[in-house]
Each structure stands twice: as C-alpha cells, then as structure tokens.
Design a protein around this motif. Structure first.
Motif, PDB file in Angstrom:
ATOM      1  N   ASP A 178       0.855  -1.183   0.000  1.00  0.00           N
ATOM      2  CA  ASP A 178       0.000   0.000   0.000  1.00  0.00           C
ATOM      3  C   ASP A 178       0.895   1.239   0.000  1.00  0.00           C
ATOM      4  N   LEU A 179       1.000   1.899  -1.157  1.00  0.00           N
ATOM      5  CA  LEU A 179       1.812   3.111  -1.280  1.00  0.00           C
ATOM      6  C   LEU A 179       1.041   4.359  -0.872  1.00  0.00           C
ATOM      7  N   GLN A 180      -0.209   4.185  -0.439  1.00  0.00           N
ATOM      8  CA  GLN A 180      -1.073   5.278   0.020  1.00  0.00           C
ATOM      9  C   GLN A 180      -1.404   6.268  -1.100  1.00  0.00           C
ATOM     10  N   ILE A 181      -1.237   5.817  -2.339  1.00  0.00           N
ATOM     11  CA  ILE A 181      -1.658   6.589  -3.508  1.00  0.00           C
ATOM     12  C   ILE A 181      -2.484   5.637  -4.371  1.00  0.00           C
ATOM     13  N   LYS A 182      -3.763   5.894  -4.465  1.00  0.00           N
ATOM     14  CA  LYS A 182      -4.697   4.959  -5.097  1.00  0.00           C
ATOM     15  C   LYS A 182      -4.306   4.622  -6.526  1.00  0.00           C
ATOM     16  N   SER A 183      -3.876   5.638  -7.296  1.00  0.00           N
ATOM     17  CA  SER A 183      -3.541   5.392  -8.698  1.00  0.00           C
ATOM     18  C   SER A 183      -2.380   4.416  -8.842  1.00  0.00           C
ATOM     19  N   LEU A 184      -1.407   4.487  -7.920  1.00  0.00           N
ATOM     20  CA  LEU A 184      -0.270   3.566  -7.960  1.00  0.00           C
ATOM     21  C   LEU A 184      -0.667   2.184  -7.451  1.00  0.00           C
ATOM     22  N   ASN A 185      -1.490   2.156  -6.421  1.00  0.00           N
ATOM     23  CA  ASN A 185      -1.955   0.866  -5.895  1.00  0.00           C
ATOM     24  C   ASN A 185      -2.775   0.087  -6.922  1.00  0.00           C
ATOM     25  N   GLU A 186      -3.412   0.814  -7.831  1.00  0.00           N
ATOM     26  CA  GLU A 186      -4.248   0.160  -8.841  1.00  0.00           C
ATOM     27  C   GLU A 186      -3.481  -0.242 -10.094  1.00  0.00           C
ATOM     28  N   SER A 187      -2.298   0.355 -10.315  1.00  0.00           N
ATOM     29  CA  SER A 187      -1.633   0.141 -11.603  1.00  0.00           C
ATOM     30  C   SER A 187      -0.248  -0.500 -11.496  1.00  0.00           C
ATOM     31  N   TRP A 188       0.403  -0.428 -10.345  1.00  0.00           N
ATOM     32  CA  TRP A 188       1.764  -0.947 -10.229  1.00  0.00           C
ATOM     33  C   TRP A 188       1.788  -2.394  -9.747  1.00  0.00           C
ATOM     34  N   ILE A 189       2.650  -3.178 -10.399  1.00  0.00           N
ATOM     35  CA  ILE A 189       3.056  -4.489  -9.883  1.00  0.00           C
ATOM     36  C   ILE A 189       4.578  -4.447  -9.792  1.00  0.00           C
ATOM     37  N   LEU A 190       5.104  -4.796  -8.634  1.00  0.00           N
ATOM     38  CA  LEU A 190       6.535  -4.667  -8.386  1.00  0.00           C
ATOM     39  C   LEU A 190       7.195  -6.039  -8.319  1.00  0.00           C
ATOM     40  N   THR A 191       8.442  -6.079  -8.805  1.00  0.00           N
ATOM     41  CA  THR A 191       9.198  -7.321  -8.788  1.00  0.00           C
ATOM     42  C   THR A 191      10.681  -7.000  -8.720  1.00  0.00           C
ATOM     43  N   ASN A 192      11.518  -8.017  -8.635  1.00  0.00           N
ATOM     44  CA  ASN A 192      12.956  -7.779  -8.633  1.00  0.00           C
ATOM     45  C   ASN A 192      13.429  -7.441 -10.045  1.00  0.00           C
ATOM     46  N   LEU A 193      14.591  -6.839 -10.126  1.00  0.00           N
ATOM     47  CA  LEU A 193      15.090  -6.301 -11.401  1.00  0.00           C
ATOM     48  C   LEU A 193      15.282  -7.390 -12.452  1.00  0.00           C
ATOM     49  N   ASN A 194      15.842  -8.533 -12.087  1.00  0.00           N
ATOM     50  CA  ASN A 194      16.096  -9.595 -13.070  1.00  0.00           C
ATOM     51  C   ASN A 194      14.808 -10.122 -13.687  1.00  0.00           C
ATOM     52  N   THR A 195      13.780 -10.271 -12.872  1.00  0.00           N
ATOM     53  CA  THR A 195      12.497 -10.763 -13.380  1.00  0.00           C
ATOM     54  C   THR A 195      11.923  -9.795 -14.406  1.00  0.00           C
ATOM     55  N   ALA A 196      11.957  -8.486 -14.082  1.00  0.00           N
ATOM     56  CA  ALA A 196      11.409  -7.490 -14.998  1.00  0.00           C
ATOM     57  C   ALA A 196      12.203  -7.429 -16.298  1.00  0.00           C
ATOM     58  N   GLN A 197      13.527  -7.483 -16.202  1.00  0.00           N
ATOM     59  CA  GLN A 197      14.352  -7.420 -17.409  1.00  0.00           C
ATOM     60  C   GLN A 197      14.105  -8.622 -18.313  1.00  0.00           C
ATOM     61  N   THR A 198      13.958  -9.782 -17.721  1.00  0.00           N
ATOM     62  CA  THR A 198      13.720 -10.986 -18.522  1.00  0.00           C
ATOM     63  C   THR A 198      12.353 -10.945 -19.194  1.00  0.00           C
ATOM     64  N   PHE A 199      11.336 -10.621 -18.437  1.00  0.00           N
ATOM     65  CA  PHE A 199       9.975 -10.640 -18.959  1.00  0.00           C
ATOM     66  C   PHE A 199       9.747  -9.522 -19.986  1.00  0.00           C
ATOM     67  N   LEU A 200      10.337  -8.347 -19.726  1.00  0.00           N
ATOM     68  CA  LEU A 200      10.142  -7.214 -20.643  1.00  0.00           C
ATOM     69  C   LEU A 200      11.142  -7.222 -21.796  1.00  0.00           C
ATOM     70  N   GLU A 201      12.075  -8.174 -21.766  1.00  0.00           N
ATOM     71  CA  GLU A 201      13.059  -8.348 -22.838  1.00  0.00           C
ATOM     72  C   GLU A 201      13.874  -7.068 -23.068  1.00  0.00           C
ATOM     73  N   THR A 202      14.477  -6.590 -21.991  1.00  0.00           N
ATOM     74  CA  THR A 202      15.245  -5.342 -22.068  1.00  0.00           C
ATOM     75  C   THR A 202      16.705  -5.568 -22.445  1.00  0.00           C
ATOM     76  N   ASN A 203      17.104  -6.842 -22.569  1.00  0.00           N
ATOM     77  CA  ASN A 203      18.503  -7.144 -22.891  1.00  0.00           C
ATOM     78  C   ASN A 203      19.430  -6.551 -21.825  1.00  0.00           C
ATOM     79  N   GLU A 204      19.049  -6.723 -20.558  1.00  0.00           N
ATOM     80  CA  GLU A 204      19.796  -6.240 -19.387  1.00  0.00           C
ATOM     81  C   GLU A 204      19.818  -4.713 -19.278  1.00  0.00           C
ATOM     82  N   GLY A 205      19.039  -4.055 -20.096  1.00  0.00           N
ATOM     83  CA  GLY A 205      18.919  -2.604 -19.984  1.00  0.00           C
ATOM     84  C   GLY A 205      17.874  -2.226 -18.955  1.00  0.00           C
TER      85      GLY A 205
END
Length: 387
Positions: A178-205
C-alpha cells in the motif's frame, strides 16, 4: 551610558502597566511570526514529502520512448560522482506495460522491477507491505492493495501477464503493498530487477534511473550536474520541479502570503511601540527637563528612550518565542486527523525563530528613535516653566 540605562530601567519600572502592555504587543507580534512561519513551513514540508518525498526527484530516461538504457551501472557511477554530497537513494528501474489476467478478470498494469535494497530509500517498500513479503525469486511479484481487491488476488495466487510484444508468463504473488496513492496501488506491480528485465526483454537494460537529493528544492541544479556528467544526447534528465509546476506555484504563493502577514504584523508592532513611547515622553517630560537642566546632554537623554526600546524588545522577544513555540506545539498536538496524526506536523526552525526575535528587538529599537529624537529637542527651561 550607565546613567541613561539606569534611568530607562527606572522609567519602565515606574509604569509597569504600560511596560507590560508594550511587551505583550511585541510578544504577540513575535509569536504570530513564529506560528505562521512554522505552520507554513510544516505544511510545505508535509506536501513535498507526500508528493515527492516517496518518489523519484530526478529521473534519467531515454529520449526515444521505449528504448532502454544500457550499461546502467557505469552511468550510475557517473551520476553519483557528479554531485556526491546531494545525490542519495540512486536506483535503476526496468518497467513496461503488461496485461494481467486472472480467472475472473484482466486489466492493464505497469510492471516495475528494481533492486529491493536500492528502492528502499525512495519507496520504503518493506514498510508499505500489508501482507506477505518481498519476492526475491524469479517471477515473484507484489501487487498493490487496490489492484488486489479489484481482481480478488491474494498472497500465494498465481497470475498470468502478457506484454505488448506477446511475451507471456506466470507469476507468484508473494505480497500486497500500500503506497497510500490509489492510482499507484491500482496500476503498479513490483518485482525484482532480473524478473522485470527478462519478462520485458530489455537485454539487461533499464527503463530509467531514479534518485533523490538532500535538498529537494535544489533538485533542478543537481539535475544539471547529472546532465553534464552523462553528456549523452540519447538521454534526458528531468526533475520534480518541472513535473510539479502547479505545486511549486502553490508553495511560492504560501511563502509570499506568509511573509506579507509577518511584515504587516511587525509594522503594527513598531507603530504601537512608537506611539506608546511618544506618550511616555510627554509623561516623563518634566523629569527629563529637570535632568537636562542639571547638565544631562541631549545624546544621553535620547539614550534613555533607546535603552527602553532595546529592553522592551528583548523582553517581548523572549515572551514571544515561548508563546510562538507553545502555539505551534499546541496546534500540532491537538489539531489532528481522524487517525490521530497531526494535520500539519510540528516544525521548529530555531534559525528562523532567532531571526524573528532579532527583528523584534531591532524593530523596537527603531521605534524608540521617534521619542528619542523628540526628547533631544525638549527645552528644559520651557518644560520646567510650564510644569
């Protein structure tokens, strides 16, 4: 000079009611200055903390939307070196849109991945977890409280996400935040950096580099240092002051109104002191006339009222500081929200309080110049003759 001081002190003691009235007037003026100044400053700090205190204050992104920043570690080293005294809480973020699917519903979200420890300084995720824990394994995620309620998602559930490029994978919900900001609580999903880079195909960027600074109001100047250090036309550096122009305008308006109130309060105090001391000249004219007839010089006679002004200013400033701090504390303690927290947090700036007290003493001294000049022009023989 000692004689003039002794006479000034005796005059003040002989008119205790008048002295108390002047001291009270100065004290009220100083207390109003301190109370309004502390209130406005506390309100501004609270607003800034709620808007940018838990967010990136300077952000580095690619000029081309959708491109990723490569070699982010080297760039973060250069950024830190650009202004090491000011830049704090530096972190890299990989983020991108995705469609979240559950058995009952689906919605568009923003997947953000970063190193949990680096992000703690800005977002304080550990404090914001309401259930579960941070996920350090691959495809572990934490979900915003409002989004979890909307999609009926709980810790331990597995959800599917799909990127715009068609990348699809399943993720385990390990926590609810709960970030206490409704718009962020409704739209953000947080994860570790490696998971996001792999899934979003950032090529380690990474998508962006975020940071905070010690002095939030100096973020624009620090951003210039960062821009010069990177010296990369493919990157753009923005700061919160550019993105929150309306907030800055409001804060500037508050500061201006606060200064105007304080100035007019001190003007009224000065006029009050001058008028009362001028009356005192009339009341004490016979005594002053006798002293001047006995050989007291005009300069020494004027010093009597200057010393009165200084003494009144010191007494009023001391009383005003105590009253002002007490008012500020009372407001912060007893004016609270429904959850018991203060509407405006207590903020005591002793430097500002010292300046307010000094201005009161100076104003009182300047106000005493009018009766001092008037005394210097008194004709002792005329005063004694007329009684």
């Amino acid at each position: 000079m000692r004689l003039a001081f002794s006479i000034a002190l005796r005059f003040l003691k002989s008119s205790k009611g008048q002295t108390a009235l002047i001291v009270l007037g100065i004290a009220i003026g100083v207390s109003v200055q301190i109370f309004i100044g502390s209130l406005i400053t506390g309100l501004q700090k609270s607003l800034v903390d709620k808007t940018v205190g838990s967010a990136s204050q300077i952000t580095v992104e690619s000029v081309t939307e959708g491109d990723y920043i490569q070699d982010s570690a080297d760039k973060m080293v250069a950024i830190q070196k650009s202004n090491p005294d000011e830049i704090i809480n530096l972190m890299a973020v990989a983020q991108g849109p995705a469609i979240l699917k559950t058995p009952d519903d689906s919605t568009t979200i923003i997947l953000r991945g970063f190193d949990w420890e680096d992000a703690e300084g800005i977002y304080k995720i550990k404090e914001r977890l309401t259930t579960g824990n941070l996920g350090n394994n691959r495809n572990d995620i934490i979900v915003g409280q409002d989004l979890a309620e909307k999609l009926n998602v709980a810790v331990g559930d597995t959800i599917e996400m799909i990127t715009p490029t068609g990348m699809k994978d399943n993720f385990l919900v390990t926590g609810i935040f709960d970030l206490q900001i409704k718009s962020l609580n409704e739209s953000w999903i947080l994860t570790n950096l490696n998971t996001a880079q792999t899934f979003l195909e950032t090529n380690e960027g990474v998508s962006r580099i975020e940071m905070q600074v010690n002095d939030v109001f100096g973020a624009d100047l620090v951003a210039l240092d960062v821009e010069r250090a990177l010296n990369d036309e493919t990157l753009t550096v923005t700061n919160w002051k550019i993105e929150n122009a309306a907030l800055l305008s409001g804060l500037s308006g508050q500061t201006a109104s606060s200064l105007m109130i304080q100035v007019f309060v001190m003007i009224s105090v000065v006029l009050g002191i001058a008028s009362v001391l001028a009356i005192s000249v009339v009341q004490k004219s016979r005594q002053i006339g006798i002293l001047k007839a006995m050989g007291m010089h005009n300069q020494r006679a004027s010093l009597v009222f200057l010393f009165q002004g200084v003494l009144l200013g010191i007494l009023g400033a001391i009383a005003g500081v105590g009253l002002g701090v007490g008012l500020s504390w009372s407001f912060a303690t007893f004016v609270v929200n429904a959850d018991g927290t203060s509407v405006v947090p207590l903020y005591i700036d002793w430097y500002f309080i010292g300046i307010s007290a000094g201005i009161a003493i100076l104003a009182s001294t300047l106000a005493s110049l009018i009766p001092a000049i008037r005394v210097s022009k008194l004709d002792p023989m005329e005063v004694i003759k007329n009684g």
